[in-house]
Design an enzyme around this catalytic site. Sequence first.
Site: not given
Ligand code: PLP
Length: 491
Positions: A113
Amino acid sequence: MSKKNYLSTIGQSSPVSASQAIAKGLAPDGGLFVPEFIDNISFDLERLKDLSYPDLAKAILGDFLDFTEEELDEAVDGAYRSGKFDTQNLVAVTDAGDHSILELHHGPTAAFKDMALTILPYLVTRASKKSGEANEIVILTATSGDTGKAALEGFKDVPGTRIIVFYPKDGVSDVQERQMLSTGGDNTDVIGIFGNFDDTQTGVKHIFSDKAFNEALDEKGYTLSSANSINIGRLLPQIVYYYYTYFDLLRNGKIKEGERVNFCVPTGNFGDILAGYYAKKTGLPVGKLICASNQNKVLTDFFESGDYDKNRAFLKSVSPSMDILISSNLERLLYDKLRDPDQVASLMKGLKTEGAYRVDPSLFPEFFAGYASEEDTLSTIKRTFEEEGLLIDPHTAVAEKVYRDYRDATGDDTYTVVLSTASPYKFSGAVYEALFGEAPGEDPFELQEKLSERTGTKIPFSLRDLRSKPVLHHKTAEPDAMEETVRVILS
Ligand SMILES: *Cc1c(COP(=O)(O)O)cnc(C)c1O
């Protein structure tokens, strides 16, 4: 270039500029903003292939935004050239035998993120200035664990903004919770919700679409915006690492020019993998986009049958950031495929009222979907450590497993990159158990130490000092009291 308009997926709001789309977050009709002009973008790979990560980000974002060069420089340099990441190129492409793993967790909160949430505050504050917004921006965010901390870090003490984060009280890991609750800053609030992530996300969407509430806030000088991937400003920066990775593979002789690459993506809200789809649309030679789910496999079923059906038990897994039954960004893919906002509106209505909808499954030839059970996830962590010497987190393990299944099922030997979305140290309990088979039941910080000792790997800097940080946030609420909570915070 033609005007860069953003449209709502459900077509009931007028077209807006990139800045307006980012400042608002969600379209006023409740739809998601999409770039109308994406079919006209075709990046010149030759021109991009030797750029550093920040310069590549400028080149790519420049085509999607209405920012001047100086505005773009400010955002990209602030996020990507200020020492917030622990590797110079922000990401690391690691050899894993017959494929590569793209590590996206070298940022300030050790999850992918950070790739977007380090830059989003710059985009949002600039975008709201450009669109004439005089109000204070209030970022409302629902988190399944990682977005919350990354957004809090990004917006903490940013002038002209406040941030309110909601997370499912018992739906995130101990480390994720402590990361959020220890955030300082005068403009931050964190609230534990007695419900799951879908309840939390639905609550936030409700607040955004409550007209009267938003008008009342406007009178007090506040405008709501979102740091979730429903905000297009969250999504666009994620396109960059698909390009960057492709060029990295070229430089290292893993692939030849023009050769296609598959990407296997651990998926929840469908933001990450949608950015891969946008990369493919804008000229990157991408073969398959492999959508990997955990046991909450709504998307696996959807891509196989065309039936989206969230009427099922919500299962808590060892990969909590993917425990999602309503995958918001799928709406953007549907829009792109159908090009019919009325039809998207009716599907989304079906999702709201029946919890289900159906489309023709042959619409998505560039996608493959699979899932990993809890047992698969843990055994993949162990196998990857023993065979490749790589310590991966449970989300990455889900994708590793699905990558193997894909190869076995199809025989497709296209070079593949598995996206690694979090540091294993955010999920030490599950990782430790997978490797050493002992029930954890210990202090999460002691577990990190033990994991580090026994695997000979390092705890990321951003997680090392967490244990000594005090808990600063203590609010909780029921899902139906979220709007009231926001009202109280802002009064
Ligand atoms: C948010 C997240 C995901 C999923 O990503 P999306 O964009 O919501 O599909 C996968 N792994 C981790 C560690 C995340 O924080």
